[in-house]
Design an enzyme around this catalytic site. Structure first.
Site: not given
Ligand code: CAA
Length: 281
Positions: A118, A139, A151, A189
């Site tokens: 990352s 990424h 990315e 990031n």
């Molecule tokens: N595998 C498969 N499906 C998944 C899953 C997984 N690990 N986690 C969640 N899902 C699916 C769920 O089944 C659900 O599907 P539907 O909407 O089609 O029913 C959907 O994703 C939403 O999940 P939830 O209802 O359980 O929960 P939510 O609505 O709170 O969503 C989330 C969870 C998708 C994580 C959402 O909160 C989100 O998008 N959060 C932000 C995530 C983000 O910003 N990620 C990037 C982080 S930065 C990074 O990764 C880079 C780095 O280097 C740090």
């Protein structure tokens, strides 16, 4: 033609990467040094595939076929016939350099070596190998099966051919690509971590409660999670490590990590994975 994918590191990211490649028909060899980690990874991949099946996104047949396409190993040489490797081990530069050096000596000469880092410079990682043109950053975002973006980072010497193969793989995974040059934090990031760090500064300075900071940003800017919840989700140790990469890389005080973030990491409050961060889990 890329058919065999090696994935190194069976943590949350490595599991997700193995999941999405296997679902799209690639043969995946998932490597980790720890047997329990490999078992845990297969368990969580199975659960996440079931979750997709329950929603009707994939069939039960696809769940079984996907799992069959993933083999796990603790033997480095098992990666030898991979066409394309994605490294997703802990965000530690020395470890990544060692892994890339070992990969370079084991994997066939025309294979491409990608890193899911990352924030560690791709050019530095490539320098541990004798194939600088065939090393690239790939990424993925967490959770990998859900997030559309990959990315892609071109190191200083990454060839057009390596980029073209990587671009094609991203398309085969049904994901979208954002191309970044190799500078600290790349795109996501570079922009995300200062926002999370600023939310932590707002808490540290008593501007508002954690709940209000998150409610403000979640409902006020339509983000799926508030910044403190997202920091807990990513892991506060990871957020701090990336903040330090930005701070060290640019030598600019605007990137200094908030002292509260440093203190929480020292206390072992790492967010969701340790059960406690800005919120309790
Ligand atoms: N595998 C498969 N499906 C998944 C899953 C997984 N690990 N986690 C969640 N899902 C699916 C769920 O089944 C659900 O599907 P539907 O909407 O089609 O029913 C959907 O994703 C939403 O999940 P939830 O209802 O359980 O929960 P939510 O609505 O709170 O969503 C989330 C969870 C998708 C994580 C959402 O909160 C989100 O998008 N959060 C932000 C995530 C983000 O910003 N990620 C990037 C982080 S930065 C990074 O990764 C880079 C780095 O280097 C740090």
């Amino acid at each position: 033609m890329v058919q065999k994918i090696g994935v190194l590191g069976a943590g949350q990211m490595g599991s997700g990467i193995a999941h999405v490649f296997a679902l799209k028909g690639f043969e995946v060899t998932l490597y980790d040094i720890a047997a329990p980690q490999l078992e845990k990874a297969l368990g969580s991949i199975g659960q996440n595939l079931e979750r997709q099946a329950k929603k009707g996104a994939i069939s039960q047949g696809q769940v079984a076929e996907t799992l069959q396409r993933i083999s796990t190993t603790r033997d480095f040489p098992a990666l030898a016939d991979s066409d394309f490797c994605v490294e997703a081990v802990t965000e530690n530069e020395a470890l990544k350099l060692e892994i890339f050096s070992r990969l370079d000596s084991v994997v066939q000469p025309d294979a491409i070596l990608a890193s899911n880092t990352s924030s560690i410079p791709i050019t530095k990682i490539a320098s541990a190998t004798g194939r600088l043109e065939q090393v690239i950053g790939m990424h993925f975002m967490n959770p990998v099966p859900v997030m559309t973006l990959v990315e892609v980072i071109r190191g200083h010497a990454t060839s057009d051919a390596t980029f073209a193969v990587t671009r094609e793989l991203v398309a085969k995974l049904d994901k979208e690509l954002a191309l970044s040059q190799d500078y600290p934090g790349f795109i996501v990031n570079r922009v995300l971590i200062p926002m999370l760090n600023e939310a932590i500064f707002a808490l540290y300075e008593g501007v508002a409660s954690a709940e209000d900071i998150d409610r403000g940003m979640k409902l006020g800017t339509n983000q799926p999670m508030g910044p403190l919840t997202l920091a807990d989700f990513i892991g506060l140790d990871t957020v701090l490590a990336i903040a330090n990469v930005l701070y060290d890389g640019f030598k600019d005080p605007k990137y200094r990590p908030c002292p509260l973030l440093v203190k929480m990491v020292n206390a072992g409050y790492l967010g969701r994975k340790s059960g406690r961060g800005f919120f309790s889990y």
